[in-house]
Motif scaffolding. Structure first.
Motif, PDB file in Angstrom:
ATOM      1  N   GLU A 138      22.775 -33.210 -48.473  1.00  0.00           N
ATOM      2  CA  GLU A 138      23.825 -34.217 -48.251  1.00  0.00           C
ATOM      3  C   GLU A 138      23.263 -35.508 -47.645  1.00  0.00           C
ATOM      4  O   GLU A 138      23.445 -36.598 -48.219  1.00  0.00           O
ATOM      5  N   TYR A 281      24.515 -23.246 -42.655  1.00  0.00           N
ATOM      6  CA  TYR A 281      24.625 -23.807 -41.301  1.00  0.00           C
ATOM      7  C   TYR A 281      23.702 -25.011 -41.098  1.00  0.00           C
ATOM      8  O   TYR A 281      23.689 -25.615 -40.023  1.00  0.00           O
ATOM      9  N   MET A 284      26.029 -30.633 -43.181  1.00  0.00           N
ATOM     10  CA  MET A 284      26.588 -31.634 -42.267  1.00  0.00           C
ATOM     11  C   MET A 284      27.830 -31.153 -41.521  1.00  0.00           C
ATOM     12  O   MET A 284      28.024 -31.474 -40.353  1.00  0.00           O
ATOM     13  N   LYS A 285      28.682 -30.376 -42.188  1.00  0.00           N
ATOM     14  CA  LYS A 285      29.919 -29.939 -41.531  1.00  0.00           C
ATOM     15  C   LYS A 285      29.651 -29.025 -40.344  1.00  0.00           C
ATOM     16  O   LYS A 285      30.491 -28.893 -39.453  1.00  0.00           O
ATOM     17  N   HIS A 286      28.474 -28.389 -40.324  1.00  0.00           N
ATOM     18  CA  HIS A 286      28.095 -27.533 -39.197  1.00  0.00           C
ATOM     19  C   HIS A 286      27.160 -28.258 -38.224  1.00  0.00           C
ATOM     20  O   HIS A 286      26.613 -27.638 -37.307  1.00  0.00           O
ATOM     21  N   LYS A 287      26.968 -29.550 -38.461  1.00  0.00           N
ATOM     22  CA  LYS A 287      26.074 -30.386 -37.647  1.00  0.00           C
ATOM     23  C   LYS A 287      24.614 -29.921 -37.738  1.00  0.00           C
ATOM     24  O   LYS A 287      23.820 -30.129 -36.829  1.00  0.00           O
ATOM     25  N   SER A 290      22.105 -34.516 -40.751  1.00  0.00           N
ATOM     26  CA  SER A 290      22.781 -35.799 -40.558  1.00  0.00           C
ATOM     27  C   SER A 290      21.914 -36.930 -41.086  1.00  0.00           C
ATOM     28  O   SER A 290      20.712 -36.752 -41.335  1.00  0.00           O
ATOM     29  N   GLU A 313      29.484 -40.810 -46.805  1.00  0.00           N
ATOM     30  CA  GLU A 313      29.310 -39.853 -45.715  1.00  0.00           C
ATOM     31  C   GLU A 313      30.655 -39.276 -45.290  1.00  0.00           C
ATOM     32  O   GLU A 313      30.793 -38.064 -45.073  1.00  0.00           O
ATOM     33  N   LEU A 317      31.909 -35.268 -45.456  1.00  0.00           N
ATOM     34  CA  LEU A 317      32.427 -34.545 -44.298  1.00  0.00           C
ATOM     35  C   LEU A 317      33.864 -34.072 -44.513  1.00  0.00           C
ATOM     36  O   LEU A 317      34.284 -33.045 -43.976  1.00  0.00           O
ATOM     37  N   ALA A 318      34.608 -34.827 -45.317  1.00  0.00           N
ATOM     38  CA  ALA A 318      36.003 -34.463 -45.585  1.00  0.00           C
ATOM     39  C   ALA A 318      36.126 -33.471 -46.741  1.00  0.00           C
ATOM     40  O   ALA A 318      37.227 -33.007 -47.060  1.00  0.00           O
ATOM     41  N   GLY A 319      35.002 -33.146 -47.366  1.00  0.00           N
ATOM     42  CA  GLY A 319      35.023 -32.224 -48.485  1.00  0.00           C
ATOM     43  C   GLY A 319      35.494 -32.853 -49.783  1.00  0.00           C
ATOM     44  O   GLY A 319      35.783 -32.154 -50.762  1.00  0.00           O
ATOM     45  N   THR A 322      30.949 -33.433 -53.158  1.00  0.00           N
ATOM     46  CA  THR A 322      29.959 -32.372 -53.008  1.00  0.00           C
ATOM     47  C   THR A 322      28.649 -32.792 -53.667  1.00  0.00           C
ATOM     48  O   THR A 322      28.641 -33.178 -54.840  1.00  0.00           O
TER      49      THR A 322
END
Length: 335
Positions: A138, A281, A284-287, A290, A313, A317-319, A322
């Motif tokens: 990502e 994991y 980005m959604k799991h940090k 970045s 970006e 993050l909002a899905g 993809t």
């Protein structure tokens, strides 16, 4: 019996009584800190391994684990070192099994009560062999957008270690991001067949620059050095190297292994560790990944390009967007 012995006996009895009242056993007290070991085939400072090592050192600094690690382990010695750590009672063993897959999985079979978390292109192996890799495609896509917008020649070079899925998917994501911003962008792709050979990566980069590339994707160490010497731009990977190359590295796709390591430690402590894929994991959604700050390039990157990257970006993050995962070997498109 001396007063010291009487006092010590009373103190021990009191401690055990307190522990019993809290539901702690002697074994639980002894296991307050997990014993964790890591086996690496490259130096600690190598990009990929540095992320794992940093996350484990942080857990050690917090007092969560006892941590031991061995770097620069030859492939022929990998199984022996893993086996020694398992025999020594380490509860979790971490490492990268890419070139030693068979040996690593063999050790895991021989120590079913030990948890193994290994960088691997393969699948989890029941009951105790979990896998992970750097799913940072990502932010790689976002850095590609930056590269596509910053190139003046339209020629972009990519230098990688080996054409394995973990590298391939990042290059494909990077190129896709560049093409979104600059559909006419052309790419030259080279693999140096080494995980740590800065001089070789540097020479490969010089060859690309000679053919017109003015933005280089630094999947390996050595690329940014060549770009700096020739006054070209570079895009970093896994770690932020802009502090070392303030006038060269525009941005980087960063990897943070902390979420992955935290979950593994939690599962081992709870006695619930099992064979599973920890790769997601790193997303980005799991940090777990970045886009680095632009830093010294904040004022040099055009405002409209920064706006496009920021919007993409937010969609990731909002899905809403993809990034495609393509593990096939990337090919050069430059004529």
């Amino acid at each position: 019996m001396t007063r010291r012995r009487i006092f010590t006996g009373h103190l021990l009895a009191t401690s055990l009584a307190i522990a019993a009242s809290l539901g702690w056993s002697g074994a639980a007290l002894a296991q307050a800190k997990l014993k964790v070991a890591a086996v690496y085939t490259v130096p600690f400072e190598q990009q990929w391994v540095s992320r794992i090592h940093t996350a484990l050192k942080a857990a050690e600094a917090r007092g969560e684990i006892e941590y031991k690690a061995t770097e620069n382990v030859a492939n022929a010695d990998y199984e022996r070192v893993m086996r020694e750590y398992a025999t020594a009672g380490n509860q979790l063993i971490v490492g990268e099994a890419f070139a030693v897959e068979g040996a690593a999985r063999k050790v895991a079979k021989d120590f079913p009560k030990t948890a193994f978390l290994m960088g691997s292109s393969g699948k989890p192996q029941a009951p105790n062999f979990s896998v992970f890799d750097n799913y940072i495609q990502e932010p790689a896509y976002l850095t590609g957008m930056i590269a596509g917008g910053m190139t003046k020649t339209g020629k972009i070079g990519l230098v990688g270690g080996f054409p394995i899925p973990e590298v391939n998917r990042l290059m494909h994501a990077f190129m896709a991001g560049a093409k979104e911003v600059n559909p006419k962008a052309e790419f030259t792709v080279t693999f140096i067949n080494s995980w740590f050979d800065p001089p070789k990566a540097k020479e490969a980069t010089f060859a690309m620059i000679d053919k017109g590339a003015d933005v280089l994707y630094a999947e390996r160490f050595g690329v940014s050095d060549a770009a700096k010497e020739k006054g070209k731009l570079a895009i970093g990977n896994v770690i932020n190297t802009q502090p070392q190359y303030p006038a060269t590295v525009v941005a980087s796709a960063l990897w943070d292994m902390s979420p992955t390591i935290a979950l593994a430690l939690k599962n081992v402590k709870a006695g619930s560790f099992k064979a599973e894929d920890y790769g997601p994991y790193s997303m980005m959604k799991h940090k777990g990944s970045s886009l680095s700050p632009l830093g010294t390039f904040e004022a040099k990157v055009p405002a409209d390009l920064k706006a496009k990257v920021k919007a993409k970006e937010a969609d990731i993050l909002a899905g809403k967007f993809t990034v495609k995962v393509d593990d096939s070997q990337p090919k050069s498109t430059a004529k």
